[in-house]
Design a protein around this motif. Sequence first.
Motif, PDB file in Angstrom:
ATOM      1  N   GLU A 162       0.836  -1.205   0.000  1.00 54.90           N
ATOM      2  CA  GLU A 162       0.000   0.000   0.000  1.00 54.90           C
ATOM      3  C   GLU A 162       0.876   1.262   0.000  1.00 54.90           C
ATOM      4  O   GLU A 162       0.566   2.240  -0.690  1.00 54.90           O
ATOM      5  CB  GLU A 162      -0.968  -0.025   1.185  1.00 54.90           C
ATOM      6  CG  GLU A 162      -1.905   1.176   1.279  1.00 54.90           C
ATOM      7  CD  GLU A 162      -2.640   1.521  -0.018  1.00 54.90           C
ATOM      8  OE1 GLU A 162      -2.932   0.615  -0.817  1.00 54.90           O
ATOM      9  OE2 GLU A 162      -2.893   2.729  -0.242  1.00 54.90           O
ATOM     10  N   LEU A 163       1.973   1.215   0.736  1.00 51.66           N
ATOM     11  CA  LEU A 163       2.881   2.376   0.745  1.00 51.66           C
ATOM     12  C   LEU A 163       3.485   2.603  -0.647  1.00 51.66           C
ATOM     13  O   LEU A 163       3.577   3.736  -1.124  1.00 51.66           O
ATOM     14  CB  LEU A 163       4.003   2.171   1.772  1.00 51.66           C
ATOM     15  CG  LEU A 163       3.565   2.080   3.237  1.00 51.66           C
ATOM     16  CD1 LEU A 163       4.770   1.810   4.136  1.00 51.66           C
ATOM     17  CD2 LEU A 163       2.869   3.382   3.658  1.00 51.66           C
ATOM     18  N   ILE A 164       3.888   1.512  -1.276  1.00 49.73           N
ATOM     19  CA  ILE A 164       4.461   1.647  -2.631  1.00 49.73           C
ATOM     20  C   ILE A 164       3.380   2.144  -3.600  1.00 49.73           C
ATOM     21  O   ILE A 164       3.630   2.989  -4.462  1.00 49.73           O
ATOM     22  CB  ILE A 164       5.045   0.303  -3.124  1.00 49.73           C
ATOM     23  CG1 ILE A 164       6.084  -0.225  -2.134  1.00 49.73           C
ATOM     24  CG2 ILE A 164       5.673   0.462  -4.507  1.00 49.73           C
ATOM     25  CD1 ILE A 164       6.557  -1.638  -2.420  1.00 49.73           C
ATOM     26  N   ASN A 165       2.169   1.648  -3.419  1.00 52.14           N
ATOM     27  CA  ASN A 165       1.059   2.079  -4.268  1.00 52.14           C
ATOM     28  C   ASN A 165       0.907   3.605  -4.213  1.00 52.14           C
ATOM     29  O   ASN A 165       0.730   4.264  -5.243  1.00 52.14           O
ATOM     30  CB  ASN A 165      -0.229   1.383  -3.797  1.00 52.14           C
ATOM     31  CG  ASN A 165      -1.423   1.659  -4.695  1.00 52.14           C
ATOM     32  OD1 ASN A 165      -1.271   1.801  -5.906  1.00 52.14           O
ATOM     33  ND2 ASN A 165      -2.602   1.753  -4.105  1.00 52.14           N
ATOM     34  N   GLN A 166       0.990   4.158  -3.008  1.00 51.64           N
ATOM     35  CA  GLN A 166       0.857   5.617  -2.865  1.00 51.64           C
ATOM     36  C   GLN A 166       1.971   6.351  -3.619  1.00 51.64           C
ATOM     37  O   GLN A 166       1.720   7.360  -4.279  1.00 51.64           O
ATOM     38  CB  GLN A 166       0.889   6.018  -1.379  1.00 51.64           C
ATOM     39  CG  GLN A 166      -0.313   5.531  -0.578  1.00 51.64           C
ATOM     40  CD  GLN A 166      -1.643   5.972  -1.186  1.00 51.64           C
ATOM     41  OE1 GLN A 166      -1.760   7.061  -1.736  1.00 51.64           O
ATOM     42  NE2 GLN A 166      -2.646   5.107  -1.120  1.00 51.64           N
ATOM     43  N   VAL A 167       3.182   5.820  -3.515  1.00 50.85           N
ATOM     44  CA  VAL A 167       4.316   6.443  -4.218  1.00 50.85           C
ATOM     45  C   VAL A 167       4.096   6.390  -5.731  1.00 50.85           C
ATOM     46  O   VAL A 167       4.308   7.376  -6.454  1.00 50.85           O
ATOM     47  CB  VAL A 167       5.646   5.718  -3.848  1.00 50.85           C
ATOM     48  CG1 VAL A 167       6.810   6.226  -4.692  1.00 50.85           C
ATOM     49  CG2 VAL A 167       5.944   5.871  -2.360  1.00 50.85           C
ATOM     50  N   ILE A 168       3.656   5.237  -6.208  1.00 51.94           N
ATOM     51  CA  ILE A 168       3.474   5.054  -7.659  1.00 51.94           C
ATOM     52  C   ILE A 168       2.340   5.949  -8.189  1.00 51.94           C
ATOM     53  O   ILE A 168       2.480   6.586  -9.241  1.00 51.94           O
ATOM     54  CB  ILE A 168       3.153   3.564  -7.981  1.00 51.94           C
ATOM     55  CG1 ILE A 168       4.275   2.635  -7.510  1.00 51.94           C
ATOM     56  CG2 ILE A 168       2.840   3.354  -9.462  1.00 51.94           C
ATOM     57  CD1 ILE A 168       5.581   2.810  -8.235  1.00 51.94           C
ATOM     58  N   LEU A 169       1.240   6.016  -7.442  1.00 44.21           N
ATOM     59  CA  LEU A 169       0.117   6.855  -7.907  1.00 44.21           C
ATOM     60  C   LEU A 169       0.526   8.320  -8.016  1.00 44.21           C
ATOM     61  O   LEU A 169       0.178   9.006  -8.980  1.00 44.21           O
ATOM     62  CB  LEU A 169      -1.084   6.717  -6.956  1.00 44.21           C
ATOM     63  CG  LEU A 169      -1.833   5.389  -6.969  1.00 44.21           C
ATOM     64  CD1 LEU A 169      -2.854   5.347  -5.833  1.00 44.21           C
ATOM     65  CD2 LEU A 169      -2.535   5.163  -8.308  1.00 44.21           C
ATOM     66  N   LYS A 170       1.279   8.769  -7.031  1.00 45.68           N
ATOM     67  CA  LYS A 170       1.748  10.177  -7.064  1.00 45.68           C
ATOM     68  C   LYS A 170       2.722  10.387  -8.222  1.00 45.68           C
ATOM     69  O   LYS A 170       2.648  11.391  -8.928  1.00 45.68           O
ATOM     70  CB  LYS A 170       2.440  10.525  -5.739  1.00 45.68           C
ATOM     71  CG  LYS A 170       1.482  10.693  -4.579  1.00 45.68           C
ATOM     72  CD  LYS A 170       2.214  11.364  -3.405  1.00 45.68           C
ATOM     73  CE  LYS A 170       1.263  11.711  -2.279  1.00 45.68           C
ATOM     74  NZ  LYS A 170       0.777  10.554  -1.525  1.00 45.68           N
ATOM     75  N   ALA A 171       3.628   9.438  -8.401  1.00 44.45           N
ATOM     76  CA  ALA A 171       4.619   9.572  -9.481  1.00 44.45           C
ATOM     77  C   ALA A 171       3.917   9.568 -10.846  1.00 44.45           C
ATOM     78  O   ALA A 171       4.271  10.344 -11.741  1.00 44.45           O
ATOM     79  CB  ALA A 171       5.643   8.444  -9.392  1.00 44.45           C
ATOM     80  N   MET A 172       2.910   8.715 -10.994  1.00 43.22           N
ATOM     81  CA  MET A 172       2.163   8.694 -12.263  1.00 43.22           C
ATOM     82  C   MET A 172       1.567  10.072 -12.530  1.00 43.22           C
ATOM     83  O   MET A 172       1.610  10.582 -13.653  1.00 43.22           O
ATOM     84  CB  MET A 172       1.014   7.676 -12.175  1.00 43.22           C
ATOM     85  CG  MET A 172       1.447   6.236 -12.282  1.00 43.22           C
ATOM     86  SD  MET A 172      -0.014   5.170 -12.060  1.00 43.22           S
ATOM     87  CE  MET A 172       0.722   3.567 -12.386  1.00 43.22           C
ATOM     88  N   ALA A 173       0.976  10.669 -11.491  1.00 42.56           N
ATOM     89  CA  ALA A 173       0.354  11.989 -11.641  1.00 42.56           C
ATOM     90  C   ALA A 173       1.409  13.031 -12.010  1.00 42.56           C
ATOM     91  O   ALA A 173       1.233  13.808 -12.962  1.00 42.56           O
ATOM     92  CB  ALA A 173      -0.357  12.372 -10.342  1.00 42.56           C
ATOM     93  N   ARG A 174       2.508  13.028 -11.280  1.00 39.79           N
ATOM     94  CA  ARG A 174       3.555  14.026 -11.538  1.00 39.79           C
ATOM     95  C   ARG A 174       4.154  13.881 -12.935  1.00 39.79           C
ATOM     96  O   ARG A 174       4.513  14.858 -13.571  1.00 39.79           O
ATOM     97  CB  ARG A 174       4.656  13.923 -10.480  1.00 39.79           C
ATOM     98  CG  ARG A 174       4.393  14.825  -9.276  1.00 39.79           C
ATOM     99  CD  ARG A 174       5.686  15.181  -8.558  1.00 39.79           C
ATOM    100  NE  ARG A 174       6.530  14.026  -8.340  1.00 39.79           N
ATOM    101  CZ  ARG A 174       6.357  13.126  -7.368  1.00 39.79           C
ATOM    102  NH1 ARG A 174       5.373  13.275  -6.516  1.00 39.79           N
ATOM    103  NH2 ARG A 174       7.170  12.108  -7.235  1.00 39.79           N
ATOM    104  N   SER A 175       4.242  12.642 -13.413  1.00 38.76           N
ATOM    105  CA  SER A 175       4.827  12.432 -14.740  1.00 38.76           C
ATOM    106  C   SER A 175       3.961  13.059 -15.830  1.00 38.76           C
ATOM    107  O   SER A 175       4.415  13.280 -16.938  1.00 38.76           O
ATOM    108  CB  SER A 175       5.033  10.931 -15.004  1.00 38.76           C
ATOM    109  OG  SER A 175       3.824  10.310 -15.390  1.00 38.76           O
ATOM    110  N   LEU A 176       2.697  13.361 -15.486  1.00 34.60           N
ATOM    111  CA  LEU A 176       1.804  14.025 -16.457  1.00 34.60           C
ATOM    112  C   LEU A 176       1.577  15.496 -16.091  1.00 34.60           C
ATOM    113  O   LEU A 176       0.645  16.124 -16.602  1.00 34.60           O
ATOM    114  CB  LEU A 176       0.446  13.299 -16.493  1.00 34.60           C
ATOM    115  CG  LEU A 176       0.442  11.847 -16.968  1.00 34.60           C
ATOM    116  CD1 LEU A 176      -0.955  11.239 -16.855  1.00 34.60           C
ATOM    117  CD2 LEU A 176       0.937  11.737 -18.406  1.00 34.60           C
TER     118      LEU A 176
END
Length: 341
Positions: free
Chosen positions: A164-178
């Motif tokens: 779940e912690l990694i999921n939060q990091v990935i979701l934020k990174a996906m958003a920032r990449s756009l």
Amino acid sequence: MNLQVQDIAAHCEQLPERFIRKQDEEYGNVTNSNASSPAKIPVIDVSLLTSSHLELDKLKTAITTWGCFQAINHGIEGSFLDKVREVSRLFFDLSAEEKKKYLREENDLEGYGNDMVLSDHQILDWTDRLYLTVFPKHQRMLQFWPKNPTDFREVVDDYCSKIELINQVILKAMARSLNLEDNCFSDQYGTTNSKMFARFNYYPPCPWPDKVLGVKPHADGSAVTFLLQDKEVEGLQVLKDGQWFGVPIVPDALTINVGDQIEIMSNGIFKSPVHRVLVNTKNQRITLAVFCMPQTEKDIGPVEGLITDGTPRLYKNVTYSRDFFFQNYQHGKRTIDACKI
Ligand SMILES: O=C(O)CCC(=O)C(=O)O
Ligand SMILES: [Fe+2]
């Protein structure tokens, strides 16, 4: 009696008809041919995603093309991943009698068993599974959580909290990449009760590997899927540009793929890849797929900031439930196609 694939592999001299795959079976527009090449699935260093633009760009390229990547430096120790693999294997090693205590109900996913039969024509996957709701915690059905091995519950709980912690990091990174707000994807999860399911997949060796599939071509109904691959045995393939590619094992990596719900939220920029699993004659293969997604009651849809005159909205707002997924899957259709405008 309903035999598990593990029993069939051990005792049957002939492959039961229900497992024989159709070479040209269709899923969406996909042809199920045998050919495949080894893949160059991008490797992403999760620890760099908060600081490195280069890594963010790599992530964006990975999930706009492949829809998946191999995550390294994700914060979970290799020794702990081995522990997760060990409790998974010990569960499937239990006697048939012992495992049957956790048998799922006929028309339910939760628990232990082989493919849920949805129609008479359905071709069965060469796999047994243990399917558990992990979050929200109050929805756990503990009667399906193995008591044996004794640390199974604790290890799975711990592992899923780390995911779940990694999921939060990935979701934020996906958003920032756009160039979007950090929370634009996670906000759609709802503040409480976002969901996580764990699916332990057991693929016994198969004397007829060309005649069956471990898992038929499908795309995941999750927002993001975290796959802990078997440490030694490959089998996963992903479809890209109409061709199948084998997904190699990268030591201590997690194989992460976008699911339909992020494809919808990203208005089609990020791809939910079609994938399937092959089996082999010699070795069993055990994997653990963890599916993360918003709470079921919540509508999801493309992030407003991505809809412009040049890039019109491609998907409706939908409530992406398990039933919605299976209604389409059962008819050989991609659920994402039913979400298109
Ligand atoms: O076992 C694998 O490699 C993949 C399993 C999978 O695709 C799934 O459980 O959705
Ligand atoms: Fe999958």
